[in-house]
Design a protein around this motif. Structure first.
Motif, mmCIF file in Angstrom:
data_model
loop_
_atom_site.group_PDB
_atom_site.id
_atom_site.type_symbol
_atom_site.label_atom_id
_atom_site.label_comp_id
_atom_site.label_asym_id
_atom_site.label_seq_id
_atom_site.Cartn_x
_atom_site.Cartn_y
_atom_site.Cartn_z
ATOM 1 N N THR A 36 0.836 -1.196 0.000
ATOM 2 C CA THR A 36 0.000 0.000 0.000
ATOM 3 C C THR A 36 0.872 1.247 0.000
ATOM 4 O O THR A 36 1.822 1.354 0.778
ATOM 5 C CB THR A 36 -0.909 0.026 1.250
ATOM 6 N N ILE A 37 0.566 2.178 -0.890
ATOM 7 C CA ILE A 37 1.298 3.450 -0.918
ATOM 8 C C ILE A 37 0.622 4.400 0.051
ATOM 9 O O ILE A 37 -0.549 4.776 -0.130
ATOM 10 C CB ILE A 37 1.326 4.036 -2.340
ATOM 11 N N VAL A 38 1.325 4.760 1.096
ATOM 12 C CA VAL A 38 0.771 5.634 2.126
ATOM 13 C C VAL A 38 0.866 7.078 1.660
ATOM 14 O O VAL A 38 1.934 7.547 1.240
ATOM 15 C CB VAL A 38 1.520 5.443 3.460
ATOM 16 N N ALA A 39 -0.235 7.787 1.714
ATOM 17 C CA ALA A 39 -0.298 9.165 1.240
ATOM 18 C C ALA A 39 0.661 10.058 2.022
ATOM 19 O O ALA A 39 0.923 9.830 3.201
ATOM 20 C CB ALA A 39 -1.728 9.700 1.365
ATOM 21 N N ALA A 40 1.152 11.099 1.343
ATOM 22 C CA ALA A 40 2.102 12.009 1.971
ATOM 23 C C ALA A 40 1.531 12.644 3.230
ATOM 24 O O ALA A 40 2.235 12.809 4.230
ATOM 25 C CB ALA A 40 2.526 13.093 0.977
ATOM 26 N N GLU A 41 0.241 12.974 3.211
ATOM 27 C CA GLU A 41 -0.342 13.612 4.396
ATOM 28 C C GLU A 41 -0.366 12.656 5.587
ATOM 29 O O GLU A 41 -0.199 13.101 6.740
ATOM 30 C CB GLU A 41 -1.745 14.142 4.102
ATOM 31 N N ARG B 222 1.908 10.284 6.028
ATOM 32 C CA ARG B 222 3.309 10.196 6.452
ATOM 33 C C ARG B 222 3.687 11.412 7.299
ATOM 34 O O ARG B 222 4.448 11.291 8.274
ATOM 35 C CB ARG B 222 4.216 10.071 5.219
ATOM 36 N N VAL B 223 3.125 12.562 6.975
ATOM 37 C CA VAL B 223 3.356 13.756 7.801
ATOM 38 C C VAL B 223 2.766 13.548 9.191
ATOM 39 O O VAL B 223 3.399 13.864 10.210
ATOM 40 C CB VAL B 223 2.752 15.010 7.136
ATOM 41 N N ARG B 224 1.562 13.001 9.258
ATOM 42 C CA ARG B 224 0.934 12.744 10.562
ATOM 43 C C ARG B 224 1.789 11.795 11.387
ATOM 44 O O ARG B 224 1.986 12.005 12.597
ATOM 45 C CB ARG B 224 -0.459 12.166 10.369
ATOM 46 N N LEU B 225 2.291 10.748 10.752
ATOM 47 C CA LEU B 225 3.161 9.817 11.456
ATOM 48 C C LEU B 225 4.431 10.501 11.941
ATOM 49 O O LEU B 225 4.866 10.309 13.080
ATOM 50 C CB LEU B 225 3.526 8.649 10.535
ATOM 51 N N GLY B 226 5.016 11.307 11.072
ATOM 52 C CA GLY B 226 6.236 12.017 11.447
ATOM 53 C C GLY B 226 6.020 12.927 12.633
ATOM 54 O O GLY B 226 6.857 12.988 13.553
ATOM 55 N N ARG B 227 4.917 13.630 12.650
ATOM 56 C CA ARG B 227 4.631 14.545 13.762
ATOM 57 C C ARG B 227 4.448 13.786 15.072
ATOM 58 O O ARG B 227 4.900 14.247 16.135
ATOM 59 C CB ARG B 227 3.398 15.381 13.435
ATOM 60 N N LEU B 228 3.797 12.630 15.019
ATOM 61 C CA LEU B 228 3.635 11.841 16.233
ATOM 62 C C LEU B 228 4.968 11.293 16.728
ATOM 63 O O LEU B 228 5.216 11.246 17.937
ATOM 64 C CB LEU B 228 2.655 10.694 15.983
ATOM 65 N N LEU B 229 5.838 10.907 15.804
ATOM 66 C CA LEU B 229 7.160 10.425 16.202
ATOM 67 C C LEU B 229 7.970 11.554 16.844
ATOM 68 O O LEU B 229 8.657 11.343 17.856
ATOM 69 C CB LEU B 229 7.899 9.866 14.989
ATOM 70 N N LEU B 230 7.893 12.732 16.270
ATOM 71 C CA LEU B 230 8.606 13.872 16.854
ATOM 72 C C LEU B 230 8.046 14.209 18.231
ATOM 73 O O LEU B 230 8.804 14.497 19.160
ATOM 74 C CB LEU B 230 8.502 15.080 15.918
ATOM 75 N N PRO C 83 -5.450 -3.496 23.531
ATOM 76 C CA PRO C 83 -6.161 -2.858 22.400
ATOM 77 C C PRO C 83 -6.495 -1.405 22.731
ATOM 78 O O PRO C 83 -6.892 -1.079 23.846
ATOM 79 C CB PRO C 83 -7.421 -3.700 22.258
ATOM 80 N N ARG C 84 -6.320 -0.550 21.738
ATOM 81 C CA ARG C 84 -6.589 0.863 21.925
ATOM 82 C C ARG C 84 -7.691 1.263 20.957
ATOM 83 O O ARG C 84 -8.051 0.527 20.037
ATOM 84 C CB ARG C 84 -5.331 1.694 21.668
ATOM 85 N N ALA C 85 -8.222 2.462 21.140
ATOM 86 C CA ALA C 85 -9.260 2.940 20.250
ATOM 87 C C ALA C 85 -8.721 3.034 18.820
ATOM 88 O O ALA C 85 -7.551 3.327 18.602
ATOM 89 C CB ALA C 85 -9.731 4.332 20.714
ATOM 90 N N ALA C 86 -9.581 2.741 17.867
ATOM 91 C CA ALA C 86 -9.181 2.798 16.458
ATOM 92 C C ALA C 86 -8.744 4.202 16.097
ATOM 93 O O ALA C 86 -9.296 5.209 16.574
ATOM 94 C CB ALA C 86 -10.333 2.356 15.575
ATOM 95 N N VAL C 87 -7.749 4.290 15.239
ATOM 96 C CA VAL C 87 -7.238 5.574 14.789
ATOM 97 C C VAL C 87 -7.775 5.854 13.396
ATOM 98 O O VAL C 87 -7.640 5.016 12.494
ATOM 99 C CB VAL C 87 -5.696 5.581 14.768
ATOM 100 N N SER C 88 -8.375 6.991 13.201
ATOM 101 C CA SER C 88 -8.891 7.355 11.887
ATOM 102 C C SER C 88 -7.759 7.748 10.968
ATOM 103 O O SER C 88 -6.811 8.419 11.390
ATOM 104 C CB SER C 88 -9.873 8.523 12.019
ATOM 105 N N VAL C 89 -7.840 7.327 9.730
ATOM 106 C CA VAL C 89 -6.830 7.733 8.748
ATOM 107 C C VAL C 89 -7.379 8.811 7.837
ATOM 108 O O VAL C 89 -6.776 9.182 6.842
ATOM 109 C CB VAL C 89 -6.365 6.526 7.903
ATOM 110 N N ASN C 90 -8.571 9.336 8.171
ATOM 111 C CA ASN C 90 -9.165 10.389 7.340
ATOM 112 C C ASN C 90 -8.757 11.768 7.828
ATOM 113 O O ASN C 90 -8.372 11.932 8.954
ATOM 114 C CB ASN C 90 -10.693 10.272 7.371
#
Length: 305
Positions: A23-28, A30-38, A298-305
């Motif tokens: 699956t190609i993960v959208a740039a937006e 990847r930005v969300r992931l990056g911000r959470l990692l930071l 288990p944690r609450a589902a995370v929206s990808v929208n």
């Protein structure tokens, strides 16, 4: 090293983790992931690659990810380049730190770059000139530094000679990569010592995969040798599309847990890291490979929208 860190962990999920995903993960996202990692305290991220998007379509939009994250990140943001054209793209996107990757073995170099190791190194010379003229910091990774899927065990002398060439090209840090996760502590020791003897003035790092479950043992062996820089990918995903048998990276969440249990400070908040892991599982759409992802509540589902 920063005062609150005994080790510097670079999370590579946005590049090495996602480059082998179907699956190609959208740039937006990847930005969300990056911000959470930071937000979790990562001081260093590898956020993409300036490579052929025909060959690696998962890296489409690296420039956009870099530009957005760079606006609000004090951390080091690394991008991968293989060629002069990739270096030019990195400079145009505003990169401040890049990584070269060169295989220590000809077999993997031909599969990954289409040429031998010596030719791949020669090709990096104009790329290095472009980057140095623009004031961009250069790091380097030596792929198949311990075992090659094509050539077998990698002679330490090849690691040493490759490290020397990369430093001559301007690399300020050299990372040794266990690309297919087949190394063991003895091999780690031999490779690290060979590279250290070859380039004693340059810090070394380790990039580990966990194919045979040896990554934590290898990290600990390297720590005992004085290595303080480690690559890892959130959730343990990733792999090299051009290395048969390669599996996921050592998981950032597992490595942080391991180091914390041993009293080694990473500067990373495990709870916030788990939030990033939840989002990652949602955007890739399948279970992750880290031990912590299997045992976490288990944690609450995370929206990808």
């Amino acid at each position: 090293m920063e005062p609150d860190r005994d080790v510097l962990i670079t999370d590579v999920v946005l590049r090495d983790g996602l480059q082998d995903e179907p699956t190609i993960v959208a740039a937006e996202d990847r930005v969300r992931l990056g911000r959470l990692l930071l937000a979790a305290g990562l001081g260093s991220l590898e956020i993409g690659a300036f490579v052929s998007t025909r060959k690696v379509p998962q890296m489409t939009g690296t420039d956009a990810v870099l530009q957005v994250l760079a606006r609000d990140a004090a951390a080091a943001l690394h991008t991968l380049v293989f060629t002069e054209f990739g270096a030019q793209q990195a400079v145009e996107a505003g990169a401040r730190s890049v990584r070269f990757v060169v295989s220590a073995t000809d077999g993997h170099s031909r599969a990954n770059a289409g040429v031998t190791t010596d030719v791949a190194l020669d090709r990096l010379a104009p790329a290095a000139e472009v980057l140095q003229d623009a004031g961009v910091r250069i790091e380097a990774s030596i792929a198949t530094a311990f075992v090659c899927p094509f050539d077998g065990d990698t002679p330490p002398a090849q690691v040493a000679s490759t490290a020397k060439r990369l430093v001559q090209l301007g690399a300020e840090v050299v990372h040794l990569a266990d690309t297919i996760g087949a190394a063991h502590p003895g091999a780690i020791t031999r490779g690290v010592m060979a590279a250290r003897d070859a380039v004693p003035e340059v810090p070394l790092g380790l990039h580990l995969h966990n194919t045979y479950g040896m990554a934590s043992a290898n990290a600990w062996a390297a720590f005992g040798l004085g290595i303080r820089r480690f690559d890892a990918a959130l959730g343990g995903i990733g792999g090299c599309p051009f290395a048969p048998g390669a599996s996921g990276n050592i998981a950032t969440d597992d490595l942080v847990h391991f180091f914390h249990r041993e009293g080694v400070h990473t500067g990373i908040d495990p709870v916030k890291l788990a939030e990033a892991r939840d989002l990652l599982a949602a955007v890739v759409g399948h279970p992750l490979h880290s031990a912590l992802s299997l045992v976490a509540k288990p944690r609450a589902a995370v929206s990808v929208n």
